[in-house]
Design an enzyme around this catalytic site. Structure first.
Site, PDB file in Angstrom:
ATOM      1  N   ASP A 146      -0.346  27.422  31.078  1.00  0.00           N
ATOM      2  CA  ASP A 146      -1.529  27.136  31.885  1.00  0.00           C
ATOM      3  C   ASP A 146      -2.398  28.347  32.155  1.00  0.00           C
ATOM      4  O   ASP A 146      -3.476  28.219  32.716  1.00  0.00           O
ATOM      5  CB  ASP A 146      -1.097  26.514  33.220  1.00  0.00           C
TER       6      ASP A 146
ATOM      7  N   HIS B  68       8.063  30.785  34.703  1.00  0.00           N
ATOM      8  CA  HIS B  68       8.516  29.493  34.181  1.00  0.00           C
ATOM      9  C   HIS B  68       9.993  29.345  34.465  1.00  0.00           C
ATOM     10  O   HIS B  68      10.732  30.336  34.405  1.00  0.00           O
ATOM     11  CB  HIS B  68       8.258  29.395  32.669  1.00  0.00           C
TER      12      HIS B  68
ATOM     13  N   HIS C 284       3.235  22.626  38.696  1.00  0.00           N
ATOM     14  CA  HIS C 284       3.497  22.010  37.382  1.00  0.00           C
ATOM     15  C   HIS C 284       2.157  21.905  36.656  1.00  0.00           C
ATOM     16  O   HIS C 284       1.495  22.916  36.440  1.00  0.00           O
ATOM     17  CB  HIS C 284       4.188  20.667  37.643  1.00  0.00           C
TER      18      HIS C 284
HETATM   19  N1  ACO Z   1       3.924  34.861  40.914  1.00  0.00           N
HETATM   20  C1  ACO Z   1       4.653  35.758  41.599  1.00  0.00           C
HETATM   21  N2  ACO Z   1       5.992  35.716  41.738  1.00  0.00           N
HETATM   22  C2  ACO Z   1       6.621  34.705  41.130  1.00  0.00           C
HETATM   23  C3  ACO Z   1       5.926  33.708  40.366  1.00  0.00           C
HETATM   24  C4  ACO Z   1       4.529  33.835  40.279  1.00  0.00           C
HETATM   25  N3  ACO Z   1       3.817  32.952  39.590  1.00  0.00           N
HETATM   26  N4  ACO Z   1       6.816  32.827  39.883  1.00  0.00           N
HETATM   27  C5  ACO Z   1       8.021  33.225  40.305  1.00  0.00           C
HETATM   28  N5  ACO Z   1       7.907  34.358  41.055  1.00  0.00           N
HETATM   29  C6  ACO Z   1       8.991  35.133  41.667  1.00  0.00           C
HETATM   30  C7  ACO Z   1       9.599  34.383  42.852  1.00  0.00           C
HETATM   31  O1  ACO Z   1       8.945  34.708  44.047  1.00  0.00           O
HETATM   32  C8  ACO Z   1      11.021  34.862  42.800  1.00  0.00           C
HETATM   33  O2  ACO Z   1      11.068  36.162  43.354  1.00  0.00           O
HETATM   34  P1  ACO Z   1      12.333  36.634  44.268  1.00  0.00           P
HETATM   35  O3  ACO Z   1      13.491  36.628  43.320  1.00  0.00           O
HETATM   36  O4  ACO Z   1      11.959  37.964  44.779  1.00  0.00           O
HETATM   37  O5  ACO Z   1      12.448  35.590  45.345  1.00  0.00           O
HETATM   38  C9  ACO Z   1      11.315  35.005  41.318  1.00  0.00           C
HETATM   39  O6  ACO Z   1      10.038  35.236  40.696  1.00  0.00           O
HETATM   40  C10 ACO Z   1      11.950  33.772  40.699  1.00  0.00           C
HETATM   41  O7  ACO Z   1      11.090  32.675  40.940  1.00  0.00           O
HETATM   42  P2  ACO Z   1      11.537  31.179  41.247  1.00  0.00           P
HETATM   43  O8  ACO Z   1      10.609  30.621  42.248  1.00  0.00           O
HETATM   44  O9  ACO Z   1      13.005  31.171  41.549  1.00  0.00           O
HETATM   45  O10 ACO Z   1      11.321  30.518  39.830  1.00  0.00           O
HETATM   46  P3  ACO Z   1      11.358  28.978  39.525  1.00  0.00           P
HETATM   47  O11 ACO Z   1      12.007  28.837  38.219  1.00  0.00           O
HETATM   48  O12 ACO Z   1      11.901  28.202  40.662  1.00  0.00           O
HETATM   49  O13 ACO Z   1       9.791  28.594  39.453  1.00  0.00           O
HETATM   50  C11 ACO Z   1       7.640  28.194  38.649  1.00  0.00           C
HETATM   51  C12 ACO Z   1       9.107  28.424  38.289  1.00  0.00           C
HETATM   52  C13 ACO Z   1       7.504  27.010  39.624  1.00  0.00           C
HETATM   53  C14 ACO Z   1       6.852  27.878  37.394  1.00  0.00           C
HETATM   54  C15 ACO Z   1       7.083  29.485  39.317  1.00  0.00           C
HETATM   55  O14 ACO Z   1       7.193  30.572  38.406  1.00  0.00           O
HETATM   56  C16 ACO Z   1       5.657  29.317  39.800  1.00  0.00           C
HETATM   57  O15 ACO Z   1       5.444  28.830  40.904  1.00  0.00           O
HETATM   58  N6  ACO Z   1       4.628  29.725  38.980  1.00  0.00           N
HETATM   59  C17 ACO Z   1       3.250  29.547  39.359  1.00  0.00           C
HETATM   60  C18 ACO Z   1       2.811  28.110  39.101  1.00  0.00           C
HETATM   61  C19 ACO Z   1       2.667  27.806  37.633  1.00  0.00           C
HETATM   62  O16 ACO Z   1       2.050  28.550  36.878  1.00  0.00           O
HETATM   63  N7  ACO Z   1       3.200  26.651  37.243  1.00  0.00           N
HETATM   64  C20 ACO Z   1       3.114  26.157  35.869  1.00  0.00           C
HETATM   65  C21 ACO Z   1       4.436  26.171  35.216  1.00  0.00           C
HETATM   66  S1  ACO Z   1       4.297  25.673  33.528  1.00  0.00           S
HETATM   67  C22 ACO Z   1       4.129  23.996  33.615  1.00  0.00           C
HETATM   68  O17 ACO Z   1       4.606  23.316  34.466  1.00  0.00           O
HETATM   69  C23 ACO Z   1       3.359  23.434  32.604  1.00  0.00           C
END
Ligand code: ACO
Length: 428
Positions: A363, A307, A268
């Site tokens: 971010d 996201h 987050h």
């Molecule tokens: N890098 C690589 N792969 C990713 C990323 C990433 N940053 N984010 C998601 N994926 C992939 C997952 O592995 C998943 O792949 P799969 O279908 O093969 O299993 C697919 O994309 C879907 O991802 P989820 O985890 O289901 O997405 P979710 O909506 O649960 O998560 C989140 C969203 C937490 C933001 C995620 O994208 C993440 O961890 N990003 C990195 C951390 C980040 O930048 N957070 C800031 C968010 S903005 C904020 O809070 C202000």
């Protein structure tokens, strides 16, 4: 066309007619679906609340597929472009309307009256280790405010709520700056209430020695825009925590401290810090392809990408990218920018990212600007928490005044043991 949903329970053959309102059904309406009269009834199972609307809100609108973000109906791009102060947008979020000149002056003055903190809070800050993570100190100090303002528990008094809102927004920057100065062993700089919200904050952070510190107008503007972009984001993890804690009718200081703790996590608001660590670790543009390979092999995540809601682009990231150019024109380019740009370029052309609709989020670039402006990396989540306080408070107030809300209490699907018989310790 009837606004209802017909459900047939194939276990019993019973047909149910469930009302649809605003494209949703009420989960409680599922409770009538039972096999026996004494059943609890059907629940909906929704880990991570991916498809559950738990509130009706009038604060922030997001269309993740179209990349739209609006506060109280105003597009974020217009607010970032036209608003000259973060407090103006905080007023909009909390009251629902943009202030006129008189309202804005009164609002700013009310908040500025509350920028000073009790000297005992200063002593509390001094009690933390110099190398404590600033977010730990910030969260703890915000929580401690409840011990100074016990009247804050009177949450159904509009006057009391307003006072705590002024205090929380007013003191957040002072607490953050004192946290920063303590970590460096610098003398604390007290608030200068003739400055804007962001200029006063920069003054408290970076003034040292000079009798008159001049805040660079580009930095003041950049921080104002960054604060506006971070001020709210509807029902995200920390806002959900704010509403959930608030639903127990505790005071807002305790609720904001809990929300800030939720914000700190690397998935987050802690992502801005994680992005810089990631860029440092990558070290050079040449290493980008191998990192992308690791991401695709599932060995790591690309921090600052992806996201839960935005599946097109994050409109905040677009504004920030432009802002970065303005700041780098003053500071010189952050050397990590080339790595970030290359990561973005390769990722956006790659099938792995295209298929999963992964784009840079707010971010990805914010940390590069903060670092160029002289903020320490572990301070970035605090820079996110300060402006988000306005959003949390807007949601808190909406929540506790919503007649449909009660104390938040989800259900579970219990899969554990039942009715076991106690076994003495020797027999285990
Ligand atoms: N890098 C690589 N792969 C990713 C990323 C990433 N940053 N984010 C998601 N994926 C992939 C997952 O592995 C998943 O792949 P799969 O279908 O093969 O299993 C697919 O994309 C879907 O991802 P989820 O985890 O289901 O997405 P979710 O909506 O649960 O998560 C989140 C969203 C937490 C933001 C995620 O994208 C993440 O961890 N990003 C990195 C951390 C980040 O930048 N957070 C800031 C968010 S903005 C904020 O809070 C202000």
């Amino acid at each position: 066309m009837p606004e209802t949903l017909t459900i047939i329970d194939n276990r019993t053959g019973t047909k149910y007619e469930i009302a649809i309102e605003n494209d949703t059904i009420r989960a409680m309406d599922l409770r009538q679906i039972k096999i026996r009269g004494d059943d609890l009834g059907m629940l909906s199972y929704d880990p991570a609340l991916m498809n559950t609307a738990a509130v009706k809100s009038r604060i922030t609108y997001i269309d993740g597929d179209k990349g739209i973000l609006e506060y109280r109906g105003y597009p974020i791009e217009q607010l970032a472009e036209n608003s000259t102060s973060y407090l103006e947008v905080a007023y909009l979020l909390i009251t629902g309307e943009l202030p006129n000149q008189k309202q804005l002056e009164e609002w700013c003055s009310d908040i500025q009256k509350h920028t000073f903190i009790h000297e005992n809070i200063k002593k509390l800050t001094e009690g933390f280790r110099y190398d404590a993570h600033p977010m730990g100190t910030f969260i703890s100090t915000i929580a401690a405010l409840t011990t100074f303002y016990p009247e804050a528990k009177d949450i159904f008094s509009a006057e009391m709520r307003e006072k705590q809102i002024h205090r929380l927004i007013g003191k957040a920057t002072t607490i953050a700056a004192f946290t920063y100065c303590h970590s460096l062993g610098r003398p604390f700089v007290y608030p200068a209430n003739d400055l804007s919200y962001t200029a006063n904050f920069l003054n408290m952070m970076f003034k040292i020695g000079e009798s008159r510190y001049t805040v660079h107008p580009v930095f003041e503007h950049a921080l104002t825009v960054l604060f506006i972009l971070h001020a709210d984001h509807e029902q995200n993890c920390s806002t959900n925590v704010m509403r959930s804690i608030g639903s127990s009718h505790v005071d807002p200081y305790s609720a904001v401290a809990g929300a800030a703790a939720a914000l700190w996590g690397p998935l987050h608001g802690g992502a801005n810090e994680a992005v810089i660590h990631m860029l440092d670790e990558i070290g050079s543009v040449a290493r980008v392809p191998s990192i992308i390979g690791d991401v695709k092999d599932g060995k790591r995540k690309l921090m600052g990408f992806g996201h839960r809601v935005y599946k097109n682009y994050d409109p905040r990231a677009k504004v920030i990218k432009k802002l970065a150019d303005q700041v780098f024109a003053v500071t010189g380019k952050n050397r990590k920018l080339d790595i970030a740009l290359e990561l973005e370029r390769i990722a956006l052309e790659d099938d792995y990212f295209i298929k999963r609709k992964l784009y840079p989020n707010v971010d990805f670039y914010s940390g590069l600007i903060y670092e160029a402006m002289g903020f320490k990396i572990n301070f970035f989540p605090v820079l996110f928490a300060i402006p988000r306080i306005a959003g949390w408070l807007a949601h808190w107030q909406e929540h506790i005044l919503d007649q449909e809300q009660k104390i938040t209490r989800p259900r579970q699907v219990y899969l554990g043991h039942r009715g076991r018989t106690w076994v003495t310790i020797k027999k285990r």
